[in-house]
Design a protein around this motif. Structure first.
Motif: not given
Length: 229
Positions: A199-217
């Motif tokens: 598995a690959e792990l991605a941690i999305f900056s500038n986001a909490a539980h809603s990264p698809t809306m907070e950092n969709p890029g």
């Protein structure tokens, strides 16, 4: 032909939660499932599979991740790759279940709008709570509605422990989480990723539980790479 991508929303969410991610993905035919009709993970998965293409890439956000893991139990041969975003394989804790039942009771007491208000700070970063993203999250909860909220909470309370099956997953898997997620802290996602071979792990900056809306890029970039694996 574009690759089929089946997207599963979280609790109180609809297609809006995936909108910007879908717009950023290239060469993809995206389908957003309706998870509002059933009160168990098994039933949600069956309904989703009945409406899905024969083969598909599968991505679940939050509660959608629970459904994705149930789909892997019911029809693993139909799933080409799996993405689990801001979700967990462990079952609900007694404390979480008690909180869900209290939220259902409050919502039925004529306070659903207050329940929605109270949920937003746990779903987005503090600076987004009163801004456009926070308002859209709240509007989505209200739009999905009280009846679906109750069904989904009961399904989450009753979900099985998916941890025993993680080591047997034999397909490309992406585990992603918002850097500031307090509902599913990154350490939980790291633990889940370590339990899944390759598995690959991605941690999305500038986001909490809603990264698809907070950092969709960032989410779309991670998913584009995952889809190419």
């Amino acid at each position: 032909m574009a690759q089929n991508l089946l997207l599963l929303p979280g609790l109180g969410c609809d297609a809006r939660v995936w909108r910007e991610v879908i717009a950023a993905l290239k060469g993809i035919k995206a389908i957003v499932a309706d998870l509002t009709q059933d009160d168990s993970m098994a039933a949600m998965a069956r309904r989703t599979l009945d409406a899905a293409p024969d083969r598909f890439a599968l991505a679940g956000h939050s509660m959608g991740g629970y459904v994705a893991l149930e789909i892997m139990r019911q029809a693993p041969e139909r799933v080409e790759r799996l993405a689990l975003l801001d979700t967990a394989a462990a079952p609900d804790t007694p404390e979480r279940s008690a909180g869900r039942r209290a939220a259902i009771a409050a919502a039925h007491g004529g306070k659903f709008s207050l329940v929605a208000d109270a949920a937003v700070p746990g779903l987005v970063m503090p600076e987004n709570v009163k801004g456009p993203i926070g308002r859209e999250v709240r509007d989505m909860l209200i739009r999905v509605g009280l009846d679906a909220f109750e069904r989904q909470q009961l399904a989450i309370i009753g979900r099985p422990d998916s941890r025993p099956g993680l080591a047997a997953l034999d397909l490309p898997v992406l585990v992603g989480v918002g850097e500031f997620d307090t509902l599913i802290p990154p350490a939980m996602s790291e633990e889940m990723a370590q339990a899944i071979p390759g598995a690959e792990l991605a941690i999305f900056s500038n986001a909490a539980h809603s990264p698809t809306m907070e950092n969709p890029g960032a989410v779309a970039a991670a998913m584009q790479s995952w889809l190419a694996r």
